[in-house]
Each structure stands twice: as structure tokens, then as C-alpha cells.
Design a protein around this motif. Structure first.
Motif, PDB file in Angstrom:
ATOM      1  N   TYR A  62       0.845  -1.199   0.000  1.00 41.78           N
ATOM      2  CA  TYR A  62       0.000   0.000   0.000  1.00 41.78           C
ATOM      3  C   TYR A  62       0.880   1.247   0.000  1.00 41.78           C
ATOM      4  N   GLN A  63       0.408   2.291  -0.663  1.00 40.46           N
ATOM      5  CA  GLN A  63       1.060   3.602  -0.616  1.00 40.46           C
ATOM      6  C   GLN A  63       0.474   4.366   0.574  1.00 40.46           C
ATOM      7  N   PHE A  64       1.318   4.822   1.482  1.00 42.03           N
ATOM      8  CA  PHE A  64       0.900   5.601   2.646  1.00 42.03           C
ATOM      9  C   PHE A  64       1.279   7.065   2.420  1.00 42.03           C
ATOM     10  N   PHE A  65       0.338   7.964   2.735  1.00 40.70           N
ATOM     11  CA  PHE A  65       0.584   9.401   2.568  1.00 40.70           C
ATOM     12  C   PHE A  65       0.140  10.143   3.829  1.00 40.70           C
ATOM     13  N   LYS A  66       0.873  11.192   4.161  1.00 40.82           N
ATOM     14  CA  LYS A  66       0.471  12.075   5.259  1.00 40.82           C
ATOM     15  C   LYS A  66      -0.265  13.286   4.697  1.00 40.82           C
ATOM     16  N   VAL A  67      -1.373  13.640   5.365  1.00 41.19           N
ATOM     17  CA  VAL A  67      -2.156  14.815   4.958  1.00 41.19           C
ATOM     18  C   VAL A  67      -2.087  15.827   6.093  1.00 41.19           C
ATOM     19  N   PHE A  68      -1.577  17.009   5.792  1.00 40.04           N
ATOM     20  CA  PHE A  68      -1.365  18.035   6.822  1.00 40.04           C
ATOM     21  C   PHE A  68      -2.410  19.150   6.728  1.00 40.04           C
ATOM     22  N   ASP A  69      -2.756  19.675   7.893  1.00 37.70           N
ATOM     23  CA  ASP A  69      -3.538  20.911   7.974  1.00 37.70           C
ATOM     24  C   ASP A  69      -2.559  21.979   8.425  1.00 37.70           C
ATOM     25  N   GLU A  70      -2.119  22.799   7.459  1.00 33.60           N
ATOM     26  CA  GLU A  70      -0.981  23.688   7.650  1.00 33.60           C
ATOM     27  C   GLU A  70       0.223  22.808   8.027  1.00 33.60           C
ATOM     28  N   LEU A  78      -4.269   5.856   2.677  1.00 30.75           N
ATOM     29  CA  LEU A  78      -3.742   4.631   2.093  1.00 30.75           C
ATOM     30  C   LEU A  78      -4.302   4.470   0.686  1.00 30.75           C
ATOM     31  N   ALA A  79      -3.435   4.138  -0.255  1.00 27.05           N
ATOM     32  CA  ALA A  79      -3.859   3.817  -1.627  1.00 27.05           C
ATOM     33  C   ALA A  79      -3.405   2.393  -1.925  1.00 27.05           C
ATOM     34  N   LYS A  80      -4.310   1.541  -2.355  1.00 22.27           N
ATOM     35  CA  LYS A  80      -4.027   0.106  -2.543  1.00 22.27           C
ATOM     36  C   LYS A  80      -3.224  -0.121  -3.813  1.00 22.27           C
ATOM     37  N   GLY A  81      -1.981  -0.614  -3.630  1.00 21.90           N
ATOM     38  CA  GLY A  81      -1.092  -0.856  -4.758  1.00 21.90           C
ATOM     39  C   GLY A  81       0.232  -0.134  -4.553  1.00 21.90           C
ATOM     40  N   SER A  82       1.252  -0.576  -5.289  1.00 24.06           N
ATOM     41  CA  SER A  82       2.577   0.030  -5.110  1.00 24.06           C
ATOM     42  C   SER A  82       3.155   0.592  -6.403  1.00 24.06           C
ATOM     43  N   VAL A  86      -0.579   4.235  -8.905  1.00 25.75           N
ATOM     44  CA  VAL A  86      -1.231   4.296  -7.588  1.00 25.75           C
ATOM     45  C   VAL A  86      -0.639   5.443  -6.765  1.00 25.75           C
ATOM     46  N   TYR A  87       0.667   5.645  -6.859  1.00 25.99           N
ATOM     47  CA  TYR A  87       1.325   6.745  -6.150  1.00 25.99           C
ATOM     48  C   TYR A  87       0.746   8.090  -6.611  1.00 25.99           C
ATOM     49  N   MET A  88       0.581   8.233  -7.932  1.00 27.66           N
ATOM     50  CA  MET A  88       0.056   9.485  -8.475  1.00 27.66           C
ATOM     51  C   MET A  88      -1.381   9.728  -7.997  1.00 27.66           C
ATOM     52  N   VAL A  89      -2.205   8.670  -8.019  1.00 35.25           N
ATOM     53  CA  VAL A  89      -3.593   8.800  -7.549  1.00 35.25           C
ATOM     54  C   VAL A  89      -3.617   9.150  -6.064  1.00 35.25           C
ATOM     55  N   GLY A  90      -2.738   8.501  -5.284  1.00 35.58           N
ATOM     56  CA  GLY A  90      -2.662   8.785  -3.855  1.00 35.58           C
ATOM     57  C   GLY A  90      -2.286  10.231  -3.578  1.00 35.58           C
ATOM     58  N   LYS A  91      -1.311  10.752  -4.337  1.00 38.15           N
ATOM     59  CA  LYS A  91      -0.904  12.154  -4.173  1.00 38.15           C
ATOM     60  C   LYS A  91      -2.051  13.098  -4.523  1.00 38.15           C
ATOM     61  N   LEU A  92      -2.790  12.772  -5.586  1.00 38.41           N
ATOM     62  CA  LEU A  92      -3.945  13.592  -5.985  1.00 38.41           C
ATOM     63  C   LEU A  92      -5.024  13.566  -4.898  1.00 38.41           C
TER      64      LEU A  92
END
Length: 362
Positions: A62-70, A78-82, A86-92
Motif C-alpha cells: 500500500y502507498q501511505f501518505f500524510k495529509v497536513f492541515d498547515e 492509504l492507496a491500494k497498490g505500489s 497508484v502513487y500518483m492517484v494517492g498524491k492527488l
């Protein structure tokens, strides 16, 4: 700040477009929204990722991403796939959620500002400083509508009002208590009070048909500066109360049309009681029998015209004269005399006001 329902709708929409499963968790690993059932299995991985310095990472496929408020970490995505796709979709997706955070925070800040503005909780310098920071124009013509619902916290009514006006960036919908919805509406240069009456009627009709709820709508006068919005709100509140007392049959009441009712509403109760005692010698005009009260009200409706009143009451003219003579003997007021008629009319309104205010004390 963002509801789980909104988060779920967002990732459902993204999955519908990209066909990639997504999951949003809080910083403690709790699943807030997900498009796949096994998301809860990754709680330990999420907690480890929270502690890591990386903003994105591939863990267990899974691709893990952090989402910040400021600069504050708010969500883990989490986006399923490596794969790179999948990384691009997760970033979007992370970018979309971050934008939602900004939008909801701004809306929350604006809502707080409007509430404090209505309640006179802000200093004059703070009003202009905060309005500038929130990109709210200060010299727009505005008016406050107050919408009273029958039920407390009527969510359907609130959402219906929002659907009508929230898309307009210069209009604000909020609430400061359980039963009233407040609309602070922009008034265009070519709009007048007849247009405001139409707007109130639209609100009434929409809530009746869409939200299936009966409401009363009151509005204040148009103000030209943001610092005066609280005045329009107070006027709308008064219009709502005065309408309940003196114009019970009307569901739309404007502050500018309250007439003598507005004056009576501002009288202290001891003064009202003194007036009634002086005029009626201790009696109360609402103690008359129903026939007498009907005669009095119809006589006022027909501008003290004896012939028209007797015709509408289906009684002989002499019968009406007899009733008016009888009333004159008991009160000392002859309703055929303009001055006495005014005194009696005001007395009836004062009694209504007194009863309303006394009932509020219980």
C-alpha cells in the motif's frame, strides 16, 4: 473538522474514476472512511508511519501518505497498490483532502465570525480586521432573515436554506440557538423591500415543499456596512416576536411594517398595567364575551363603518348600534368616536403584549 461522510463521498468518487481503493485514517490508526473492508488490519503500520519522518511510503503493498492541515498532521491516506500510477492517484487524493481541510476551516472561521458579529461580541477594529482576513467585503448592502422552525435542530430545514443560498459567496447561513436559522443575505443595488418580501416567501414555500416543515420568517432593515449587521439581526428578532403577538396569522413579518406593535413591544409591563387600569378601571378588554369581541374586531376591520360592519356580521344596523352603546356604558369609550376607537385598539394590543410577556416568564 470534515465529517466522515464527506471523506467517504470523496474517496468513493475518486475510486469511481481511478478504480483504486483508498482509505483515510486518523493519526491514531482509526479508520474514518474506506473503500475496502480490511483497512483496520493496518493500524500498527499506520502508527509506525505517523512516527516516521517520511511524507509517503510503501508498506505491505500500500502507498501511505500524510495529509497536513498547515503544519499539523491530520490524516493518513492509504492507496491500494505500489505502482507509480497508484502513487500518483494517492498524491492527488491527498491534495484533494488537503484542499477540503482548507475550505472547511475557512467556512468554520467565517461561521464563527458571523455568529460573533450578530451577537455584538466583536470590537469595531476586530470586525474590519477579521473581515479583511476572511475576504469578506465590509461595504456590501446586507439584510438579516430569521427563520424559526417548529422543531429544534431541524437539519432538513437548515440544509434546504443552504441549498438555496450557500452557493452565493456573499450570503451566510448560520445559527445561534436551537430553533432559529439565520441568513445574512447580500442585497443588490436594484433590490428593494418588495424583493425581500419575495425572498422570504420563497424561503417559506421551499421549506414547506422540500423540507416538509412550517416556519415563520422575519427580516430586519437593509444595512450598508458590516458593523451594522447585528442591528438588522436584532430587528429581525423583534419582528419575529412582535409578529407572534400582533400578527399571528402572518408567516412573513418585516421589521419595517410592524407599526404601533413595535412601540408597544418596547413598553415596560408596569406601564402597560397602569394604562389598562386607567382606561378600564381594573377590567381587561379581553374579558368581554366572544360576541362583543367579534363585533369590536369587525368594526375595526371596516374602519369604524357601521353599515359595512353590520352587513358583514349579518345583523341589523340597530343591533350593532345597540352593542356599541352597551360597550360604551361598560367602558366609557364610544368606538364610533375616532379618539375612543384608537384608545380601545391600543388597549387590546397592550393586553395581547402583556399576556405574551407573562407567559414567557413561566
Amino acid at each position: 473538522m470534515i465529517s466522515n461522510q464527506i471523506l467517504q463521498t470523496t474517496i468513493d468518487g475518486l475510486k469511481g474514476i481511478t478504480r483504486i481503493d483508498l482509505c483515510i485514517c486518523d493519526t491514531e490508526g482509526k479508520v474514518l472512511a474506506s473503500t475496502f473492508p480490511e483497512a483496520e488490519e493496518y493500524e500498527n503500520s499506520i502508527l509506525s508511519f505517523v512516527e516516521s519522518p517520511a511524507d509517503s511510503q510503501v508498506i505491505q503493498g500500500y502507498q501511505f501518505f500524510k495529509v497536513f492541515d498547515e503544519h499539523q498532521l491530520e490524516y493518513i491516506l492509504l492507496a491500494k497498490g505500489s505502482s507509480d500510477d497508484v502513487y500518483m492517484v494517492g498524491k492527488l487524493a491527498a491534495f484533494q483532502i488537503q484542499n477540503l481541510l482548507v475550505a472547511y476551516k475557512e467556512r468554520f472561521d467565517k461561521d464563527n465570525f458571523i455568529k460573533n458579529l450578530l451577537l455584538d461580541n466583536l470590537l469595531l477594529v476586530d470586525i474590519y480586521n477579521r473581515a479583511k482576513k476572511l475576504h469578506i467585503e465590509t461595504n456590501v448592502r446586507r439584510v438579516v432573515f430569521l427563520i424559526e422552525t417548529k422543531q429544534e435542530k431541524d437539519v432538513n430545514a437548515l440544509e434546504t436554506v443552504r441549498s438555496l443560498f450557500a452557493t452565493k459567496t456573499k450570503d451566510f447561513i448560520t445559527a445561534v440557538d436551537e430553533k432559529n436559522i439565520i441568513l445574512v443575505k447580500e442585497v443588490k443595488p436594484n433590490e428593494d423591500y418588495a424583493d425581500l418580501e419575495k425572498t422570504a416567501s420563497v424561503i417559506l414555500d421551499m421549506l414547506s415543499s422540500e423540507a416538509m416543515t412550517k416556519v415563520r420568517v422575519a427580516y430586519g432593515t437593509v444595512v450598508n456596512d458590516i458593523k451594522e449587521v447585528s442591528r438588522s439581526y436584532k430587528e429581525a428578532k423583534m419582528a419575529l416576536d412582535v409578529g407572534k403577538i400582533f400578527y399571528n396569522g402572518k408567516n412573513v413579518v418585516a421589521y419595517g411594517t410592524l407599526g404601533i406593535g413595535r412601540l408597544i413591544y418596547q413598553l415596560p409591563l408596569p406601564l402597560c398595567r397602569m394604562f389598562i387600569r386607567e382606561i378600564f378601571d381594573g377590567k381587561s378588554p379581553d374579558e368581554f364575551d366572544e360576541e362583543t369581541l367579534t363585533t369590536i374586531n369587525k368594526f375595526f376591520e371596516n374602519s369604524l363603518n357601521v353599515s359595512e360592519t353590520s352587513r358583514q356580521l349579518y345583523i341589523h344596523r340597530n343591533t350593532l348600534v345597540y352593542r356599541l352603546d352597551k360597550l360604551q356604558k361598560s367602558t366609557g369609550l364610544d368606538l364610533r368616536v375616532f379618539e375612543d376607537a384608537i384608545t380601545f385598539k391600543i388597549a387590546l394590543m397592550v393586553v395581547k403584549y402583556m399576556k405574551y410577556m407573562e407567559n414567557l416568564d413561566y
